[in-house]
Enzyme design. Structure first.
Site, PDB file in Angstrom:
ATOM      1  N   GLU A   1       0.820  -1.211   0.000  1.00  0.00           N
ATOM      2  CA  GLU A   1       0.000   0.000   0.000  1.00  0.00           C
ATOM      3  C   GLU A   1       0.858   1.267   0.000  1.00  0.00           C
ATOM      4  O   GLU A   1       1.742   1.444   0.832  1.00  0.00           O
ATOM      5  CB  GLU A   1      -0.917  -0.004   1.229  1.00  0.00           C
ATOM      6  CG  GLU A   1      -1.742   1.247   1.423  1.00  0.00           C
ATOM      7  CD  GLU A   1      -2.706   1.495   0.281  1.00  0.00           C
ATOM      8  OE1 GLU A   1      -2.781   2.648  -0.185  1.00  0.00           O
ATOM      9  OE2 GLU A   1      -3.384   0.549  -0.150  1.00  0.00           O
TER      10      GLU A   1
ATOM     11  N   THR B   1      -6.089   2.911  -5.307  1.00  0.00           N
ATOM     12  CA  THR B   1      -5.864   1.466  -5.188  1.00  0.00           C
ATOM     13  C   THR B   1      -6.768   0.677  -6.123  1.00  0.00           C
ATOM     14  O   THR B   1      -6.346  -0.317  -6.721  1.00  0.00           O
ATOM     15  CB  THR B   1      -6.097   1.004  -3.739  1.00  0.00           C
ATOM     16  OG1 THR B   1      -5.112   1.616  -2.897  1.00  0.00           O
ATOM     17  CG2 THR B   1      -5.975  -0.501  -3.607  1.00  0.00           C
TER      18      THR B   1
ATOM     19  N   HIS C   1      -0.828   3.584   4.800  1.00  0.00           N
ATOM     20  CA  HIS C   1      -1.833   4.382   4.097  1.00  0.00           C
ATOM     21  C   HIS C   1      -1.955   5.726   4.801  1.00  0.00           C
ATOM     22  O   HIS C   1      -1.813   5.816   6.011  1.00  0.00           O
ATOM     23  CB  HIS C   1      -3.186   3.654   4.117  1.00  0.00           C
ATOM     24  CG  HIS C   1      -4.183   4.206   3.145  1.00  0.00           C
ATOM     25  ND1 HIS C   1      -4.746   5.463   3.281  1.00  0.00           N
ATOM     26  CD2 HIS C   1      -4.728   3.670   2.020  1.00  0.00           C
ATOM     27  CE1 HIS C   1      -5.586   5.675   2.284  1.00  0.00           C
ATOM     28  NE2 HIS C   1      -5.594   4.613   1.499  1.00  0.00           N
TER      29      HIS C   1
ATOM     30  N   ASP D   1       1.130   0.069  -5.184  1.00  0.00           N
ATOM     31  CA  ASP D   1      -0.071   0.382  -5.968  1.00  0.00           C
ATOM     32  C   ASP D   1      -0.127   1.819  -6.472  1.00  0.00           C
ATOM     33  O   ASP D   1      -0.569   2.082  -7.578  1.00  0.00           O
ATOM     34  CB  ASP D   1      -1.340   0.047  -5.182  1.00  0.00           C
ATOM     35  CG  ASP D   1      -1.474   0.831  -3.885  1.00  0.00           C
ATOM     36  OD1 ASP D   1      -0.451   1.359  -3.395  1.00  0.00           O
ATOM     37  OD2 ASP D   1      -2.597   0.898  -3.343  1.00  0.00           O
ATOM     38  N   HIS D   2       0.333   2.766  -5.660  1.00  0.00           N
ATOM     39  CA  HIS D   2       0.286   4.172  -6.085  1.00  0.00           C
ATOM     40  C   HIS D   2       1.195   4.993  -5.178  1.00  0.00           C
ATOM     41  O   HIS D   2       1.805   4.467  -4.239  1.00  0.00           O
ATOM     42  CB  HIS D   2      -1.140   4.729  -6.055  1.00  0.00           C
ATOM     43  CG  HIS D   2      -1.844   4.558  -4.735  1.00  0.00           C
ATOM     44  ND1 HIS D   2      -1.533   5.297  -3.628  1.00  0.00           N
ATOM     45  CD2 HIS D   2      -2.834   3.709  -4.349  1.00  0.00           C
ATOM     46  CE1 HIS D   2      -2.303   4.932  -2.615  1.00  0.00           C
ATOM     47  NE2 HIS D   2      -3.098   3.968  -3.026  1.00  0.00           N
TER      48      HIS D   2
END
Length: 702
Positions: free
Chosen positions: A261, A305, A421, A480-481
């Site tokens: 994440e 996500t 996150h 993911d990002h």
């Protein structure tokens, strides 16, 4: 003195004066927000003038409606409109601060699927100064309520309302013309909401986005089978055959997709306070059997996500606004990787320590063909087991292995972590490295949650080694990002050891890790440029699963002819030679070269831009038109969503039946003896907690 005050009061009680005051205050606060809260990339005289002017046209039109009414009604219509406008501006300030983008109908409609997690984020994003957008409307409302400003009861003069509305329309026409002159095809080719707001304002953006949303709905309704042919033609023209050196090399092995994440590439080998921030991930990255890509980019849009998952398992992009999983996940037809793997003898499962409704996964995963979805309902959860968006990674992974050990092999298992996150908060007992000292609260906790993720990753890898899964699996690890958005340039520059960062630097900052590990796989650092859109064809080729029949927009990263032009969702692109960010073209040294390109080089850049635009356009057409409902790949059985039930009791029953039918699980191989004891964790919350206490739903088929 009283007479002077009475004159002021009478002056501002005139309807037209009050109307002008409302518009002026609205214009001032909007312009201040433009300059202080949003990064719109304004440059040049024309753009600066348009930024000043663009709040006015729709203010004249919207507030002008009140001029068609008499007395109190007129004043309160102005106030209601002003309150709505202020709330819209306020909401966008908060959203932009974290996501570097503006709210869309798609995002607003999807808040039901993520609202349970928004409270903490908003509390961390919000600042006292944000409430300045309400000062004018609060003061004006109080002045009306207390009758300091009195209602002008003179008859309605319709020409005033007509003049206001017509003036607004004319001024908007001039605004649009000037904007189109400065940015040709602004409304037909834009992939970036910043451009719309910069040139045409927040109100036009809201209406334009609503129109886009409506158009998406109509597109699906009007889509025909013939529309599919364009997409198939584009995909087949850009299809690359597998690299024979790698094709089928990992055939029959278990597949892990480990989703890191918000994890960015710059964290690899990064040190802070004299410590390696992520030593376990670094060691995995450099392992002799890990193929690591150091020019791999996240390509997500607003879906974050959910966009990453959509690309990873469908080789299709997310939408230009909102989330494809939320908007179309439960209704569209997909030829997704889980379904393909299922039809090639794999058990398929996704593991996540949050509620199944988040990003509409509980519906989307059925359309993608996941047999199992082990969401938060499958795990024991206590208050100190959670942080922000769900279970802490160590506690989640410790419990997830109970279900992992029961999956018939070979399996395809996606493990989604979430502790790293935003807002990057971690209780003191889990902190093992100091915060960075950029002074940016959004950024400084990032290394602490990244270190925690790294520790959880290390514990999970140790479990795989102890149980033998490590030697019988292909382990894919990816970020993911971005974790730190481009809205924090000063902090980013400090983290990277630079004085400042350019648009090119920020584009390079969008790199995320992508690693493929398997026993016998020749490792090393692969410098190929690629992105999340390319993962699906790469993995299918490694597994020896024929994929030419599937409609994928990515290419196998291992093919030497791979197109190394990486598209971003806003239409920009990067490549090993030239990158186009906004209106600027950069070489691979980060220098602006617009005026130094040869005619041939300009033509190449233009060709790549056309390729990127076409790729994004085709992807949008496939999703918004649900074009795959018209397509039937050879040998692929269409997914029936009614076959899947992720309810705990139904899921466990299905899992037990699968183990009886295919006794190939890790638990079977271990003669029914659980392997959960092989997962060692130093999670302080679990100190003194027995497995029996932890596994609230502990049960197996044995």
């Amino acid at each position: 003195m009283r007479k002077a005050l009475k004159k002021v009061q009478d002056f501002f009680s005139k309807k037209l004066v009050f109307f002008a005051l409302v518009i002026i205050l609205f214009w001032i606060k909007t312009y201040i927000a433009y300059q202080t809260e949003f990064t719109l990339g304004v440059s040049g005289t024309v753009q600066n003038i348009l930024l000043i002017v663009n709040p006015i046209p729709f203010a004249l039109i919207l507030f002008g409606i009140a001029l068609f009414f008499r007395g109190k009604v007129s004043y309160w219509i102005m106030m209601v409109i002003d309150w709505i406008e202020s709330i819209w501006l306020f909401a966008n300030i908060l959203y932009y601060r974290e996501f570097s983008d503006f709210l869309t109908l798609g995002v607003i409609k999807s808040t039901g699927s993520v609202s349970n997690n928004l409270g903490l984020s908003i509390s961390k994003i919000i600042r006292p100064t944000d409430f300045f957008v309400f000062i004018d409307v609060v003061v004006l409302t109080l002045l009306l309520i207390t009758k300091v400003i009195k209602v002008d009861k003179r008859p309605v003069r319709f020409r005033q309302g007509i003049i206001s509305v017509v003036a607004g329309i004319v001024l908007f026409g001039i605004n649009l013309g000037a904007a189109n002159q400065d940015r040709p095809q602004l409304l037909t080719r834009t992939f970036d909401n910043n451009y719309i707001v910069k040139y045409l304002g927040m109100n036009f953006y809201a209406g334009y986005n609503a129109y886009q949303n409506y158009k998406q709905t109509q597109t699906r309704k009007d889509a025909k089978k013939e529309d599919l042919n364009k997409a198939l033609k584009f995909a087949r023209q850009n299809y690359l055959p597998p690299n024979v050196q790698y094709y089928g090399k990992e055939k029959g092995k278990n597949v892990f997709i480990i989703h890191l994440e918000s994890f960015q590439q710059f964290l690899i080998d990064y040190k802070w306070d004299g410590q390696e921030v992520t030593p376990n991930i670094d060691a995995f990255y450099h392992d002799q059997n890990t193929m690591s890509f150091d020019n791999f980019f996240n390509q997500v849009g607003q879906g974050k996500t959910s966009d990453a998952e959509t690309m990873l398992e469908n080789s299709l992009y997310g939408l230009p606004s909102g989330s494809a999983m939320t908007e179309y996940g439960g209704s569209n037809t997909f030829d997704a990787m889980p379904a393909i793997m299922d039809q090639h003898g794999y058990s398929t499962a996704s593991f996540h320590g949050d509620v199944g409704s988040f990003w509409n996964r509980i519906n989307t995963y059925k359309a993608w063909g996941y047999q199992y979805f082990f969401d938060k309902d499958y795990y024991t959860s206590k208050e100190n087991y959670n942080v922000g968006y769900g279970l802490k990674d160590k506690i989640f992974l410790k419990q997830a292995v109970n279900y992992l050990q029961q999956l018939p092999q070979p399996f395809y298992a996606k493990i989604i972590t979430l502790t790293n996150h935003y807002p990057y908060e971690l209780d003191k007992q889990n902190q093992s490295i100091p915060k960075t000292d950029t002074g940016d609260d959004t950024v400084d906790g990032y290394v602490q949650t990244a270190r925690y993720l790294d520790q959880a990753f290390g514990e999970f890898i140790n479990y795989l080694k102890k149980t033998g899964l490590y030697n019988n699996s292909m382990i894919v690890v990816y970020g993911d990002h971005y974790g730190i958005s481009n809205n924090h340039p000063k902090a980013i520059a400090q983290l990277l050891g630079k004085k400042s960062v350019s648009s090119y630097d920020l584009a390079m900052f969008q790199k995320v890790p992508f690693m493929i590990h398997a026993p016998g796989l020749k490792g090393g650092i692969n410098h190929t440029y690629g992105g999340e859109i390319d993962v699906m064809p790469t993995l299918l080729d490694l597994l020896g699963i024929p994929d030419k029949q599937y409609l994928m927009l990515g290419q196998d990263l291992l093919n030497p002819n791979h197109s190394q032009t990486v598209a971003f969702r806003d239409g920009n692109f990067v490549s090993p030679t030239y990158s186009k960010i906004g209106s600027k073209i950069y070489n691979n040294k980060g220098e602006v070269v617009n005026d130094r390109l040869t005619p041939e080089e300009k033509q190449w850049v233009k060709g790549q831009q056309n390729y990127v635009d076409k790729q994004l356009e085709i992807s949008d057409q496939i999703i918004t038109g649900d074009l795959l409902r018209f397509y039937h790949p050879k040998g692929f059985k269409r997914v029936d969503k009614s076959d899947y039930n992720y309810n705990y009791k139904a899921g466990m029953k299905q899992l037990q039946e699968a183990q009886k039918k295919h006794p190939t699980s890790l638990l079977d191989q271990n003669h029914g003896k659980t392997t959960v004891n092989d997962f060692s964790t130093d999670a302080p919350e679990l100190k003194g907690v027995t497995n029996k206490q932890l596994y609230k739903y502990y049960q197996t088929a044995h």
